[in-house]
Motif scaffolding. Structure first.
Motif, PDB file in Angstrom:
ATOM      1  N   UNK A  66       0.828  -1.205   0.000  1.00 38.33           N
ATOM      2  CA  UNK A  66       0.000   0.000   0.000  1.00 38.33           C
ATOM      3  C   UNK A  66       0.863   1.256   0.000  1.00 38.33           C
ATOM      4  N   UNK A  67       0.468   2.231  -0.787  1.00 33.96           N
ATOM      5  CA  UNK A  67       1.066   3.559  -0.743  1.00 33.96           C
ATOM      6  C   UNK A  67       0.139   4.562  -0.082  1.00 33.96           C
ATOM      7  N   UNK A  68      -1.133   4.198   0.047  1.00 36.30           N
ATOM      8  CA  UNK A  68      -2.133   5.088   0.627  1.00 36.30           C
ATOM      9  C   UNK A  68      -3.158   4.255   1.376  1.00 36.30           C
ATOM     10  N   UNK A  69      -3.885   4.901   2.269  1.00 35.94           N
ATOM     11  CA  UNK A  69      -5.016   4.236   2.912  1.00 35.94           C
ATOM     12  C   UNK A  69      -6.083   3.898   1.877  1.00 35.94           C
ATOM     13  N   UNK A  70      -6.274   4.767   0.886  1.00 36.85           N
ATOM     14  CA  UNK A  70      -7.272   4.538  -0.158  1.00 36.85           C
ATOM     15  C   UNK A  70      -6.740   3.482  -1.125  1.00 36.85           C
ATOM     16  N   UNK A  71      -7.435   2.345  -1.303  1.00 40.37           N
ATOM     17  CA  UNK A  71      -6.913   1.280  -2.171  1.00 40.37           C
ATOM     18  C   UNK A  71      -6.931   1.666  -3.639  1.00 40.37           C
ATOM     19  N   UNK A  78      -8.157   0.400  -6.286  1.00 37.68           N
ATOM     20  CA  UNK A  78      -9.400   0.214  -7.028  1.00 37.68           C
ATOM     21  C   UNK A  78     -10.393   1.348  -6.824  1.00 37.68           C
ATOM     22  N   UNK A  79     -10.157   2.216  -5.847  1.00 32.34           N
ATOM     23  CA  UNK A  79     -11.121   3.243  -5.459  1.00 32.34           C
ATOM     24  C   UNK A  79     -11.021   4.466  -6.360  1.00 32.34           C
ATOM     25  N   UNK A  80     -12.150   5.116  -6.605  1.00 29.97           N
ATOM     26  CA  UNK A  80     -12.147   6.303  -7.465  1.00 29.97           C
ATOM     27  C   UNK A  80     -11.298   7.441  -6.888  1.00 29.97           C
ATOM     28  N   UNK A  81     -11.127   7.491  -5.572  1.00 28.34           N
ATOM     29  CA  UNK A  81     -10.382   8.581  -4.944  1.00 28.34           C
ATOM     30  C   UNK A  81      -8.891   8.294  -4.813  1.00 28.34           C
ATOM     31  N   UNK A  82      -8.434   7.121  -5.250  1.00 26.73           N
ATOM     32  CA  UNK A  82      -7.003   6.808  -5.172  1.00 26.73           C
ATOM     33  C   UNK A  82      -6.255   7.610  -6.222  1.00 26.73           C
ATOM     34  N   UNK A  83      -5.030   7.995  -5.895  1.00 29.42           N
ATOM     35  CA  UNK A  83      -4.239   8.680  -6.901  1.00 29.42           C
ATOM     36  C   UNK A  83      -3.415   9.800  -6.327  1.00 29.42           C
ATOM     37  N   UNK A 111     -13.477   0.259   3.008  1.00 33.29           N
ATOM     38  CA  UNK A 111     -13.216   1.646   2.649  1.00 33.29           C
ATOM     39  C   UNK A 111     -14.189   2.014   1.527  1.00 33.29           C
ATOM     40  N   UNK A 112     -15.276   2.650   1.916  1.00 30.40           N
ATOM     41  CA  UNK A 112     -16.352   2.962   0.978  1.00 30.40           C
ATOM     42  C   UNK A 112     -16.191   4.360   0.409  1.00 30.40           C
ATOM     43  N   UNK A 113     -15.840   5.316   1.261  1.00 33.89           N
ATOM     44  CA  UNK A 113     -15.725   6.709   0.835  1.00 33.89           C
ATOM     45  C   UNK A 113     -14.411   7.273   1.372  1.00 33.89           C
ATOM     46  N   UNK A 114     -13.764   8.193   0.639  1.00 29.35           N
ATOM     47  CA  UNK A 114     -12.519   8.762   1.154  1.00 29.35           C
ATOM     48  C   UNK A 114     -12.694   9.559   2.436  1.00 29.35           C
ATOM     49  N   UNK A 115     -13.931   9.813   2.822  1.00 28.49           N
ATOM     50  CA  UNK A 115     -14.177  10.481   4.106  1.00 28.49           C
ATOM     51  C   UNK A 115     -13.654   9.647   5.272  1.00 28.49           C
ATOM     52  N   UNK A 116     -13.290   8.376   5.021  1.00 29.20           N
ATOM     53  CA  UNK A 116     -12.645   7.560   6.062  1.00 29.20           C
ATOM     54  C   UNK A 116     -11.386   8.259   6.573  1.00 29.20           C
ATOM     55  N   UNK A 117     -10.740   9.051   5.739  1.00 31.66           N
ATOM     56  CA  UNK A 117      -9.541   9.770   6.162  1.00 31.66           C
ATOM     57  C   UNK A 117      -9.875  10.809   7.233  1.00 31.66           C
ATOM     58  N   UNK A 118     -11.053  11.366   7.156  1.00 33.59           N
ATOM     59  CA  UNK A 118     -11.470  12.338   8.176  1.00 33.59           C
ATOM     60  C   UNK A 118     -11.661  11.641   9.514  1.00 33.59           C
ATOM     61  N   UNK A 128     -15.645  14.583  -9.053  1.00 34.42           N
ATOM     62  CA  UNK A 128     -14.626  15.352  -9.761  1.00 34.42           C
ATOM     63  C   UNK A 128     -14.190  16.570  -8.950  1.00 34.42           C
ATOM     64  N   UNK A 129     -15.129  17.184  -8.224  1.00 33.32           N
ATOM     65  CA  UNK A 129     -14.791  18.344  -7.399  1.00 33.32           C
ATOM     66  C   UNK A 129     -14.097  17.939  -6.109  1.00 33.32           C
ATOM     67  N   UNK A 130     -14.380  16.742  -5.618  1.00 32.12           N
ATOM     68  CA  UNK A 130     -13.761  16.265  -4.380  1.00 32.12           C
ATOM     69  C   UNK A 130     -12.330  15.784  -4.595  1.00 32.12           C
ATOM     70  N   UNK A 131     -12.065  15.270  -5.786  1.00 27.39           N
ATOM     71  CA  UNK A 131     -10.804  14.579  -6.027  1.00 27.39           C
ATOM     72  C   UNK A 131      -9.567  15.417  -5.711  1.00 27.39           C
TER      73      UNK A 131
END
Length: 575
Positions: free
Chosen positions: A312-317, A319-324, A415-422, A519-522
């Motif tokens: 892993x390089x990030x908490x967001x896996x 496959x997730x749209x918010x990874x990157x 991990x459903x939404x990147x809000x998990x980081x919050x 797109x605005x959240x990314x």
């Protein structure tokens, strides 16, 4: 040798009622621990969450290929705002007309209101209550539709609608909002509850009122805490499906024997190593980076997970749209790790051979203990003595939630939404919000009302944070001060067990949660992940695959990024 050893395991016969129907009509799922709750309003453990999804439907669900929420009992979710999606606080849910409870009564808007009002207002505390109270201002019915007025716009609202629904006509006569099912659990999912025998077996029966086709007539969910017993069951034919219930070495051994099917695919989960930043040593970023460089994660993934995981390089896996985004990658480099520790003023003690010692808390699971031991060994090579402390799960989780640790390893399983980081790293989500002056600099902050150093926020989004975020912080602080005066809690959770604090990250996570379109959240989440990979308040270790072991003859089962049992509805048997 492994299979032979497992075959010698002794276990007694269970005196239980026979399962209904012919064996060909039943699919048997084997699980490690019994579900504690069949009411979706109170389900919090993994087994309960998975099983209630078969019994209860919800407005939305997240059992999708990309983990995006999609309608289930809802036909549509629309903003009732002239300005459209962004900034909208008023949302309207229209129900499908073909959703029925297991007793044949149609699901109505009144049932949805009853479900959410009981979560928010019943005497029995629901694990979802706090978040819904903070987010929902008002719920009402109008023309057969459900209206939600939110306290403020927030992106994860559709995910909140993935809570299982309960029937008003069944529960209201049993105590109103406080009504409970007892033994008469009624849902609107693909299966109804047929019977239950202690914590050993639950039988579900196909609902004749479900709106989608369901293949197996019965699903039997059997609890087998011992891994060897689960192996014997799947090999002997008394069990059909195991998902994430065997360690990777056992899975590979079974696969080599050729009498089972093994499926695996990337999962929406991340295993991470947490640092307690209240410790002066761990408060130094150089020390955390050195420890990251001192762990050979590639070797662990290759040799322990047998190819069923990725580093892993990030908490967001991935496959997730918010990874990157551009992230720092901390590849194994023990020489650089030693240099960083020297620079941090932590030389090797010539007598002990170590620079300092830490305790790493893990669960008592044999495979997880072995992983912890490998990490401790690698850190020992760079001069960090790590003592492994395995704990029973309940004790382990209690210590973690209270911030009682130096290091721990844990998995975020969904991990459903990147809000998990919050939840995980927001400064005011720490277990203790008052100052702790005897700790590191991270303990000096008073986090009760304001995020630490919020007025100093800077970075690429600094101007936007000054303009949009600081007024939000001040408004929330005023509310927190008022709540504190009345003795009410002011915390947004206790997921930030590392006690990390960074005003730029706080701003990004707040803005990301208040922005509706992906797109605005990314951009917020790309920058947030870059900060986390640089500062390393936690170290993402790897993303494990979901792994299913199926008995020969089982067809139609497929894996999704979330480890749940929805795909069992498509299972068929072949000779």
């Amino acid at each position: 040798m492994l299979i032979a050893g497992l075959a010698g395991t002794q276990f007694g016969c269970l005196r239980e009622p026979p399962s209904p129907g012919e064996r060909e009509e039943r699919v048997v799922i084997l699980i490690e621990s019994a579900p504690r709750e069949l009411d979706p309003r109170y389900a919090s453990d993994a087994s309960s969450t998975k099983l209630t999804r078969l019994i209860h439907c919800s407005l939305f669900h997240v059992e999708t290929e990309d983990v995006r929420p999609v309608p289930e009992a809802a036909q549509s979710l629309e903003p009732a705002c002239a300005e459209g999606v962004e900034g909208c606080r008023h949302w309207v849910v229209t129900l499908r007309p073909d959703i029925y409870w297991h007793d044949g009564v149609r699901v109505t808007a009144a049932d949805v209101l009853f479900t959410f009002r009981s979560i928010i207002g019943a005497r029995r505390a629901s694990p979802f209550r706090g978040e819904l109270q903070r987010r929902i201002e008002r719920i009402w019915e109008e023309d057969g539709k459900v209206h939600f007025q939110l306290q403020t716009p927030y992106a994860t609202f559709p995910v909140d609608l993935a809570i299982g629904l309960v029937p008003e006509h069944v529960l209201a006569p049993r105590g109103g909002l406080d009504g409970e099912f007892g033994d008469n659990v009624v849902g609107c999912g693909p299966y109804s509850l047929h019977s239950r025998y202690r914590d050993q077996k639950i039988i579900l029966e196909r609902s004749e009122f479900h709106f989608e086709k369901v293949e197996p007539r019965y699903v039997e969910v059997r609890t087998l805490p011992d891994e060897a017993t689960r192996v014997l069951s799947i090999m002997g034919g008394s069990g059909d499906i195991l998902v994430n219930a065997l360690s990777p070495p056992v899975v590979r051994t079974l696969e080599e024997k050729g009498n089972v099917q093994v499926l695996h695919r990337p999962a929406a989960c991340t295993t991470y190593l947490a640092f307690n930043l209240l410790d002066d040593r761990l408060a130094d970023r150089r020390v955390r980076k050195a420890m990251a460089l001192g762990i050979d994660r590639n070797s662990i993934v290759r040799e322990q997970f047998r190819g069923m995981a990725v580093v892993a390089d990030s908490i967001i896996p991935p496959l997730h749209w918010a990874a990157g985004g551009e992230l720092e990658r901390h590849s194994y480099d023990p020489d650089e790790a030693r240099r960083l520790l020297d620079a941090a003023g932590l030389p090797v003690d010539p007598e002990t051979g170590f620079r300092y010692s830490l305790t790493l808390k893990v669960t008592t699971d044999f495979f997880r203990k072995n992983i912890g031991a490998l990490i401790a060994y690698r850190l020992g090579e760079i001069g960090v003595k790590v003592e492994l402390l395995p704990l029973e799960l309940s004790t382990f989780l209690a210590d973690v939630r209270q911030g009682n640790f130096e290091l721990y390893i844990l998995q975020l399983p969904q991990i459903i939404d990147p809000d998990i980081l919050r939840w995980l790293l927001y400064s005011q989500a720490a277990p203790v919000l008052t100052p702790q002056p005897d700790k590191s600099s991270f303990g000096t902050f008073d986090r009760r009302f304001f995020p630490p150093r919020f007025e100093e926020v800077a970075g690429p989004f600094g101007e936007e944070c000054q303009r949009r975020w600081i007024p939000l912080v001040q408004e929330q602080a005023a509310e927190n001060i008022l709540r504190d005066a009345f003795g009410l809690p002011v915390s947004i959770g206790n997921g930030n067990r590392s006690f990390y604090a960074n005003p730029e990250l706080d701003c990004l996570l707040d803005l990301g949660s208040l922005t509706m379109t992906e797109s605005a959240r990314m951009p917020y989440y790309e920058r947030a992940q870059a900060i986390i990979s640089h500062d390393l308040p936690i170290l993402p270790l790897w993303h494990e695959d979901n792994v299913a072991v199926l008995r020969t003859g089982i067809r139609g089962y497929h894996l999704l990024p979330l480890n749940r049992y929805g795909p069992v509805t498509a299972v068929v048997r072949t000779p």
